[in-house]
Motif scaffolding. Structure first.
Motif, PDB file in Angstrom:
ATOM      1  N   GLY A 175       0.795  -1.217   0.000  1.00 51.13           N
ATOM      2  CA  GLY A 175       0.000   0.000   0.000  1.00 51.13           C
ATOM      3  C   GLY A 175       0.826   1.265   0.000  1.00 51.13           C
ATOM      4  O   GLY A 175       0.289   2.362  -0.233  1.00 51.13           O
ATOM      5  N   ASP A 176       2.152   1.165   0.284  1.00 53.79           N
ATOM      6  CA  ASP A 176       3.025   2.338   0.297  1.00 53.79           C
ATOM      7  C   ASP A 176       3.558   2.674  -1.088  1.00 53.79           C
ATOM      8  O   ASP A 176       4.193   3.718  -1.265  1.00 53.79           O
ATOM      9  N   PHE A 177       3.336   1.802  -2.060  1.00 52.46           N
ATOM     10  CA  PHE A 177       3.825   2.061  -3.413  1.00 52.46           C
ATOM     11  C   PHE A 177       2.833   2.948  -4.158  1.00 52.46           C
ATOM     12  O   PHE A 177       1.636   2.962  -3.869  1.00 52.46           O
ATOM     13  N   ASP A 178       3.347   3.692  -5.130  1.00 54.34           N
ATOM     14  CA  ASP A 178       2.523   4.613  -5.915  1.00 54.34           C
ATOM     15  C   ASP A 178       1.698   3.832  -6.929  1.00 54.34           C
ATOM     16  O   ASP A 178       1.963   3.842  -8.135  1.00 54.34           O
ATOM     17  N   VAL A 179       0.698   3.135  -6.419  1.00 56.28           N
ATOM     18  CA  VAL A 179      -0.159   2.289  -7.254  1.00 56.28           C
ATOM     19  C   VAL A 179      -1.616   2.635  -6.950  1.00 56.28           C
ATOM     20  O   VAL A 179      -2.005   2.686  -5.772  1.00 56.28           O
ATOM     21  N   PRO A 180      -2.432   2.872  -7.957  1.00 59.26           N
ATOM     22  CA  PRO A 180      -3.863   3.115  -7.718  1.00 59.26           C
ATOM     23  C   PRO A 180      -4.613   1.805  -7.479  1.00 59.26           C
ATOM     24  O   PRO A 180      -5.409   1.356  -8.306  1.00 59.26           O
ATOM     25  N   TRP A 181      -4.364   1.199  -6.329  1.00 60.11           N
ATOM     26  CA  TRP A 181      -4.991  -0.079  -6.023  1.00 60.11           C
ATOM     27  C   TRP A 181      -6.515   0.084  -5.970  1.00 60.11           C
ATOM     28  O   TRP A 181      -7.005   1.103  -5.483  1.00 60.11           O
ATOM     29  N   PRO A 182      -7.266  -0.917  -6.407  1.00 58.87           N
ATOM     30  CA  PRO A 182      -8.715  -0.906  -6.165  1.00 58.87           C
ATOM     31  C   PRO A 182      -8.997  -0.843  -4.667  1.00 58.87           C
ATOM     32  O   PRO A 182      -8.182  -1.289  -3.847  1.00 58.87           O
ATOM     33  N   ALA A 183     -10.133  -0.300  -4.306  1.00 53.41           N
ATOM     34  CA  ALA A 183     -10.450  -0.068  -2.890  1.00 53.41           C
ATOM     35  C   ALA A 183     -10.374  -1.342  -2.067  1.00 53.41           C
ATOM     36  O   ALA A 183      -9.854  -1.346  -0.942  1.00 53.41           O
TER      37      ALA A 183
END
Length: 434
Positions: A115-123
């Motif tokens: 979650g700390d990476f610059d990734v637009p993870w789905p909610a």
């Protein structure tokens, strides 16, 4: 005269109805990087805080669960340390619980770093990473902590950085209690408990320390802390915090795994890993590994430190370089695991390999999210895949522990029945001889 432009964080800036750039929902400050006071900073967006009552309840439950988990883990390690020692320094009564628990814990801590990476993870995936962090270390970044304690960056940094020292002082209650009850002090138990607590704190402390050292490039004559644009780099308060962060980085984040590895290598060379005092202090660090790889837990800790460093140092890098580097680190860790094969038990070795494979797949999938181009259907399919494989791994860990416990229980029943039959035959033989 050229107008300077500065990049916004993912999702921080939007295009309004007039075609002009504006700050996204709930954002303000330099390059729209600050959340408004009534919001908290989530993975990549500013979010509404949950109701205060529910946040305090969740905080209390999570804190209680972490304390109970540490107590149970320490008791299990102490029990194994009292087991009979056989060749190789491993315990004859060794169970899979401690080893599998460590593998699952390391896996959850690695997952929380996704979650700390610059990734637009789905909610749903972002929530899964948050759950992993809340159950494996200090959940200082979770919504129920951010919305209840309302800590500023400096308070959070100094608090988390000092937790190892504070915990070591508070745990002095253990030897003092022994001195009052038994008239003697059990220092091995104290050291082992401190090491277990530090092991749990390690990723959170290192994350806060590394983040305090990461500043932006010059923005209109000022530089800001990447993780919190409310903190301006270069001020006396920041310089003092950065110096302390460097000390903690060298002494705890790098010094602890290196010192433990060196100590275990020396103990192994001296043939002391089987000594009772050594097992009471360090057993949970080396009981899973072959004697030649007794230092492997230090490598696992440095792996987590490396992933934290990559996520912080390469934050904001273009073209997915941050995610590329993190994936490469996990791939190297997987290769070392396959080549060196440090685990005593093949099942536990396969679990570690599987955890690294799933982590690599998860972060590589994040790269696809970061680069874009996926349709809505592909995004949902990838999200479901990530949830299934990550939840499935934890289920498999529980299955391994359950089958190991059942096998040991069945073996104990068999031995007990055999002893009972032997005693019965002995009594019959004795009666007949009379």
């Amino acid at each position: 005269h050229l107008t300077p432009f500065f990049p916004c964080a993912p999702g921080a800036c939007v295009i309004d109805g007039n075609g002009s750039q504006a700050c996204g929902f709930g954002r303000t400050g330099p390059v729209c990087a600050i959340c408004e006071p009534h919001l908290y900073q989530g993975a990549s967006e500013c979010s509404e805080c949950p109701p205060a009552a529910s946040s305090w309840v969740v905080l209390a439950l999570v804190a209680s669960a972490l304390i109970v988990g540490v107590v149970l883990f320490v008791r299990k390690v102490r029990k194994e340390a009292s087991a009979t020692v056989v060749k190789g320094g491993s315990a004859e009564k060794r169970s899979a619980l401690v080893s599998v628990a460590k593998i699952a814990l390391n896996y959850l801590q690695i997952s929380s770093m996704m979650g700390d990476f610059d990734v637009p993870w789905p909610a749903a995936v972002s929530g899964m990473w948050g759950f992993a962090g809340s159950t494996s270390s200090l959940p200082v970044g979770a919504s129920f902590v951010a919305c209840t304690l309302r800590m500023g960056q400096y308070v959070r940094f100094w608090g988390v950085s000092c937790v190892p020292a504070i915990s070591a002082v508070l745990l002095l209650a253990l030897p003092l209690s022994d001195a009052c009850r038994r008239k003697r002090v059990s220092w091995p138990r104290y050291r082992m408990t401190v090491l277990v607590v530090w092991y749990l704190l390690f990723p959170t402390v290192c994350k806060e320390v590394v983040r305090m050292l990461g500043c932006t490039d010059d923005i209109m004559g000022r530089r800001y802390l990447i993780i919190d644009f409310r903190v301006e780099c270069g001020t006396p308060t920041y310089v003092a915090s950065a110096i302390f962060a460097a000390v903690v980085l060298l002494g705890f984040c790098l010094g602890l795994p290196v010192a433990l590895s060196v100590a275990l290598v020396r103990l192994n060379r001296a043939g002391r890993l089987g000594e009772r005092s050594v097992r009471k202090q360090f057993l949970f660090l080396y009981s899973s590994f072959i004697p030649e790889r007794c230092w492997w837990e230090g490598v696992v800790m440095l792996r987590k430190m490396g992933l934290v460093t990559i996520s912080a140092v390469l934050a904001g890098s273009a073209h997915g370089h941050q995610v590329y580097a993190g994936t490469c680190l996990l791939a190297v860790a997987l290769a070392l695991q396959l080549v060196l094969r440090p685990y005593l038990d093949e099942t536990e070795g396969r679990l570690e390999v599987l955890s690294l494979v799933i982590s690599c797949v998860s972060l590589y999938t994040g790269l696809l999210f970061a680069l874009g181009g996926l349709g809505d259907a592909a995004v949902w399919a990838a999200a479901i895949l990530l949830i299934v494989i990550n939840a499935g791994f934890l289920g498999y860990c529980l299955w391994v522990v359950a089958t190991d416990a059942w096998a040991k229980r069945s073996a104990l029943r068999t031995r007990t029945a055999h002893i009972a039959r032997t005693i019965a035959l002995g009594k019959r033989g004795g009666g007949g001889g009379g």
